[in-house]
Design an enzyme around this catalytic site. Structure first.
Site, mmCIF file in Angstrom:
data_model
loop_
_atom_site.group_PDB
_atom_site.id
_atom_site.type_symbol
_atom_site.label_atom_id
_atom_site.label_comp_id
_atom_site.label_asym_id
_atom_site.label_seq_id
_atom_site.Cartn_x
_atom_site.Cartn_y
_atom_site.Cartn_z
ATOM 1 N N ILE A 32 78.586 63.789 30.928
ATOM 2 C CA ILE A 32 79.778 63.652 31.777
ATOM 3 C C ILE A 32 79.441 62.953 33.102
ATOM 4 O O ILE A 32 80.302 62.372 33.751
ATOM 5 C CB ILE A 32 80.423 65.040 32.020
ATOM 6 C CG1 ILE A 32 81.885 64.935 32.373
ATOM 7 C CG2 ILE A 32 79.662 65.833 33.075
ATOM 8 C CD1 ILE A 32 82.624 66.268 32.333
ATOM 9 N N VAL A 95 72.032 73.365 32.360
ATOM 10 C CA VAL A 95 72.748 74.013 31.252
ATOM 11 C C VAL A 95 71.709 74.667 30.340
ATOM 12 O O VAL A 95 70.833 73.985 29.794
ATOM 13 C CB VAL A 95 73.596 72.992 30.466
ATOM 14 C CG1 VAL A 95 74.263 73.658 29.273
ATOM 15 C CG2 VAL A 95 74.653 72.363 31.376
ATOM 16 N N HIS A 99 69.063 70.802 25.130
ATOM 17 C CA HIS A 99 69.659 69.491 24.866
ATOM 18 C C HIS A 99 68.645 68.410 25.191
ATOM 19 O O HIS A 99 67.866 68.532 26.130
ATOM 20 C CB HIS A 99 70.944 69.295 25.669
ATOM 21 C CG HIS A 99 70.801 69.616 27.121
ATOM 22 N ND1 HIS A 99 70.776 70.911 27.606
ATOM 23 C CD2 HIS A 99 70.628 68.818 28.193
ATOM 24 C CE1 HIS A 99 70.625 70.891 28.918
ATOM 25 N NE2 HIS A 99 70.509 69.638 29.299
HETATM 26 P P1 AMP Z 1 70.245 69.548 32.387
HETATM 27 O O1 AMP Z 1 70.087 69.334 33.866
HETATM 28 O O2 AMP Z 1 69.069 69.026 31.606
HETATM 29 O O3 AMP Z 1 70.577 70.988 32.060
HETATM 30 O O4 AMP Z 1 71.442 68.632 31.946
HETATM 31 C C1 AMP Z 1 72.741 69.087 31.831
HETATM 32 C C2 AMP Z 1 73.588 67.864 31.697
HETATM 33 O O5 AMP Z 1 74.836 68.241 31.157
HETATM 34 C C3 AMP Z 1 73.869 67.141 33.024
HETATM 35 O O6 AMP Z 1 73.362 65.813 32.956
HETATM 36 C C4 AMP Z 1 75.399 67.177 33.134
HETATM 37 O O7 AMP Z 1 75.926 65.983 33.666
HETATM 38 C C5 AMP Z 1 75.817 67.391 31.689
HETATM 39 N N1 AMP Z 1 77.098 68.059 31.490
HETATM 40 C C6 AMP Z 1 77.560 69.189 32.082
HETATM 41 N N2 AMP Z 1 78.778 69.518 31.623
HETATM 42 C C7 AMP Z 1 79.099 68.578 30.696
HETATM 43 C C8 AMP Z 1 80.223 68.354 29.856
HETATM 44 N N3 AMP Z 1 81.291 69.163 29.876
HETATM 45 N N4 AMP Z 1 80.218 67.269 29.038
HETATM 46 C C9 AMP Z 1 79.164 66.444 29.011
HETATM 47 N N5 AMP Z 1 78.059 66.604 29.769
HETATM 48 C C10 AMP Z 1 78.031 67.639 30.608
#
Ligand code: AMP
Ligand code: ZN
Length: 105
Positions: A32, A95, A99
């Site tokens: 996002i 998150v 991922h």
């Molecule tokens: P991390 O810092 O590795 O946990 O990455 C989490 C990623 O999830 C970040 O790059 C956010 O921009 C992305 N993110 C959070 N919410 C969403 C969402 N609803 N849809 C797509 N990406 C998201």
């Protein structure tokens, strides 16, 4: 499934996303808040909070994520790219559902 997990909600379709891939082990959708021109997240359907929580039974799954990332990169015509797992708060993880970041320009 974890009730408070944003990626579980995306996998279940409760929160919308532009899924570009889905199979029995994972889904993929654009980040996002993209940090590169192409920034895609490859997310296992199984809720595992971090790399630290992986068991031996998850080895095939983790290899699968990398293969899916490679296939998406090929479709996106990326000549070179980065694949990244952030691990734990101090590793920049926001998150807590594993991922794989696919990032390319
Ligand atoms: P991390 O810092 O590795 O946990 O990455 C989490 C990623 O999830 C970040 O790059 C956010 O921009 C992305 N993110 C959070 N919410 C969403 C969402 N609803 N849809 C797509 N990406 C998201
Ligand atoms: Zn989850």
């Amino acid at each position: 499934m974890s009730n408070d997990c944003i990626f579980c909600k995306i996998i279940e379709g409760v929160i919308p996303s532009n899924q570009i891939h889905s199979d029995d082990l994972c889904v993929a959708f654009p980040d996002i808040n993209p940090k590169t021109k192409v920034h895609i997240l490859i997310v296992p359907t199984k809720h595992i909070p971090t790399i630290k929580d992986l068991g031996h039974e998850d080895e095939k799954l983790m290899g699968h994520l990398i293969g899916v990332a490679r296939d998406i990169a090929k479709k996106e015509n990326l000549e070179g790219y980065k694949l990244q797992f952030n691990v734990g708060e101090k590793g920049g993880q926001e998150v807590f559902h594993i991922h794989l970041h696919l990032m390319g320009n």
